[in-house]
Design a protein around this motif. Sequence first.
Motif, PDB file in Angstrom:
ATOM      1  N   ALA A 175       3.332  13.767 -46.621  1.00 49.41           N
ATOM      2  CA  ALA A 175       2.316  13.860 -45.554  1.00 49.41           C
ATOM      3  C   ALA A 175       1.162  14.575 -45.747  1.00 49.41           C
ATOM      4  O   ALA A 175       0.000  13.985 -45.359  1.00 49.41           O
ATOM      5  N   GLU A 176       1.437  15.632 -46.596  1.00 39.32           N
ATOM      6  CA  GLU A 176       0.126  16.385 -46.980  1.00 39.32           C
ATOM      7  C   GLU A 176      -0.849  15.788 -48.002  1.00 39.32           C
ATOM      8  O   GLU A 176      -2.175  15.642 -47.935  1.00 39.32           O
ATOM      9  N   TRP A 177       0.010  14.987 -48.781  1.00 40.68           N
ATOM     10  CA  TRP A 177      -0.860  14.241 -49.807  1.00 40.68           C
ATOM     11  C   TRP A 177      -1.424  12.988 -49.198  1.00 40.68           C
ATOM     12  O   TRP A 177      -2.793  12.670 -49.458  1.00 40.68           O
ATOM     13  N   VAL A 178      -0.831  12.365 -48.143  1.00 43.95           N
ATOM     14  CA  VAL A 178      -1.677  11.328 -47.288  1.00 43.95           C
ATOM     15  C   VAL A 178      -2.709  11.813 -46.780  1.00 43.95           C
ATOM     16  O   VAL A 178      -3.876  11.330 -46.674  1.00 43.95           O
ATOM     17  N   ALA A 179      -2.650  13.048 -46.214  1.00 44.03           N
ATOM     18  CA  ALA A 179      -3.794  13.682 -45.477  1.00 44.03           C
ATOM     19  C   ALA A 179      -4.925  13.924 -46.544  1.00 44.03           C
ATOM     20  O   ALA A 179      -6.284  13.944 -45.831  1.00 44.03           O
ATOM     21  N   GLU A 180      -4.589  14.056 -47.566  1.00 45.04           N
ATOM     22  CA  GLU A 180      -5.773  14.316 -48.829  1.00 45.04           C
ATOM     23  C   GLU A 180      -6.225  13.140 -49.112  1.00 45.04           C
ATOM     24  O   GLU A 180      -7.339  12.990 -49.897  1.00 45.04           O
ATOM     25  N   GLY A 181      -5.977  12.036 -48.855  1.00 41.19           N
ATOM     26  CA  GLY A 181      -6.498  10.716 -48.836  1.00 41.19           C
ATOM     27  C   GLY A 181      -5.817   9.896 -50.227  1.00 41.19           C
ATOM     28  O   GLY A 181      -6.459   8.840 -50.751  1.00 41.19           O
ATOM     29  N   LEU A 182      -4.870  10.407 -50.850  1.00 40.03           N
ATOM     30  CA  LEU A 182      -4.044   9.780 -51.859  1.00 40.03           C
ATOM     31  C   LEU A 182      -3.464   8.514 -51.561  1.00 40.03           C
ATOM     32  O   LEU A 182      -2.954   8.382 -50.630  1.00 40.03           O
ATOM     33  N   SER A 183      -3.514   7.571 -52.551  1.00 36.06           N
ATOM     34  CA  SER A 183      -2.676   6.256 -52.193  1.00 36.06           C
ATOM     35  C   SER A 183      -1.192   6.549 -52.729  1.00 36.06           C
ATOM     36  O   SER A 183      -0.626   7.716 -53.339  1.00 36.06           O
ATOM     37  N   ASN A 184      -0.305   5.759 -52.636  1.00 39.11           N
ATOM     38  CA  ASN A 184       1.015   5.814 -52.802  1.00 39.11           C
ATOM     39  C   ASN A 184       1.191   5.925 -54.149  1.00 39.11           C
ATOM     40  O   ASN A 184       2.144   6.853 -54.799  1.00 39.11           O
ATOM     41  N   ALA A 185       0.458   5.334 -55.231  1.00 38.49           N
ATOM     42  CA  ALA A 185       0.568   5.531 -56.422  1.00 38.49           C
ATOM     43  C   ALA A 185       0.241   6.967 -57.089  1.00 38.49           C
ATOM     44  O   ALA A 185       0.966   7.556 -57.897  1.00 38.49           O
ATOM     45  N   GLU A 186      -0.794   7.524 -56.459  1.00 38.48           N
ATOM     46  CA  GLU A 186      -0.948   8.965 -56.696  1.00 38.48           C
ATOM     47  C   GLU A 186      -0.092   9.758 -56.381  1.00 38.48           C
ATOM     48  O   GLU A 186       0.040  10.867 -56.994  1.00 38.48           O
ATOM     49  N   ILE A 187       0.460   9.658 -55.203  1.00 40.44           N
ATOM     50  CA  ILE A 187       1.388  10.294 -54.812  1.00 40.44           C
ATOM     51  C   ILE A 187       2.632  10.481 -55.498  1.00 40.44           C
ATOM     52  O   ILE A 187       3.219  11.466 -55.945  1.00 40.44           O
ATOM     53  N   ALA A 188       2.979   9.135 -55.901  1.00 38.64           N
ATOM     54  CA  ALA A 188       4.425   9.101 -56.752  1.00 38.64           C
ATOM     55  C   ALA A 188       4.057   9.752 -58.125  1.00 38.64           C
ATOM     56  O   ALA A 188       4.976  10.358 -58.687  1.00 38.64           O
ATOM     57  N   ASP A 189       2.762   9.802 -58.607  1.00 34.86           N
ATOM     58  CA  ASP A 189       2.503  10.511 -59.915  1.00 34.86           C
ATOM     59  C   ASP A 189       2.581  11.782 -59.883  1.00 34.86           C
ATOM     60  O   ASP A 189       3.185  12.657 -60.635  1.00 34.86           O
ATOM     61  N   ARG A 190       2.230  12.386 -58.659  1.00 29.83           N
ATOM     62  CA  ARG A 190       2.311  13.749 -58.498  1.00 29.83           C
ATOM     63  C   ARG A 190       3.768  14.409 -58.266  1.00 29.83           C
ATOM     64  O   ARG A 190       3.976  15.380 -58.646  1.00 29.83           O
TER      65      ARG A 190
END
Length: 225
Positions: A175-190
């Motif tokens: 949820a925090e990563w979504v709030a930062e504007g990251l895509s699913n692929a970027e969240i998966a990478d992190r």
Amino acid sequence: MVKDGTDAVGTVDVAVVDDDALVRSGLKLLLEGPTSGIRIVGEASDGDEVPAMVADCAPKIVLMDIRMPGTDGIEATRRLLAGDDPPKVVMLTTFDADDMVLRALAAGAHGFLLKDTEPERMIEMIRSVASGEYTLSPGVLHSVITAATDGMADPRRVEARKALEGLNEREHEIAEWVAEGLSNAEIADRMYLSVPTIKAALTRILASLGITSRVQLAILVHDAE
């Protein structure tokens, strides 16, 4: 090509609406490629041309400039989405003024991209919308959150925090990563997880919170801060 604007190998058919011919040509060069999975199938230079163009080429996604002479992108979007089986619309612009963003989303736009978005990111976001997600450039997301949370009272913060208490640690992080504007692929990478895992988790998060979009989730996270 099948009816929904994708072919057997998953190519997304896209139409571009912009009054500047150079912008249309530039987007075609940026978006089409052997690995992008995007095909430009139609163009229009004004909102009034959109219905006929869409009927002719049946795109899955329409990239719609927000400001054009004649019928602007917001009105053209409103008219297009009022029809039967419309394509998804992603607004495309050079600025991220709060009022324009909110008007575009109110008109039913499925995404909002700044024209200076990196090509790889733009391709990823277009394909995300094609798969059913709503997507905003990080700068645009910030504008929406700012407008939506302006003058926020303490009870709203308390309510948001209470809602988020039901998420587990991994879901909170997503949820925090979504709030930062990251895509699913970027969240998966992190998070060192697969994209399907992130997508499934996000579906559970939205369902458990009783909301339907990434934008709503981002606003809720910022409400709780």
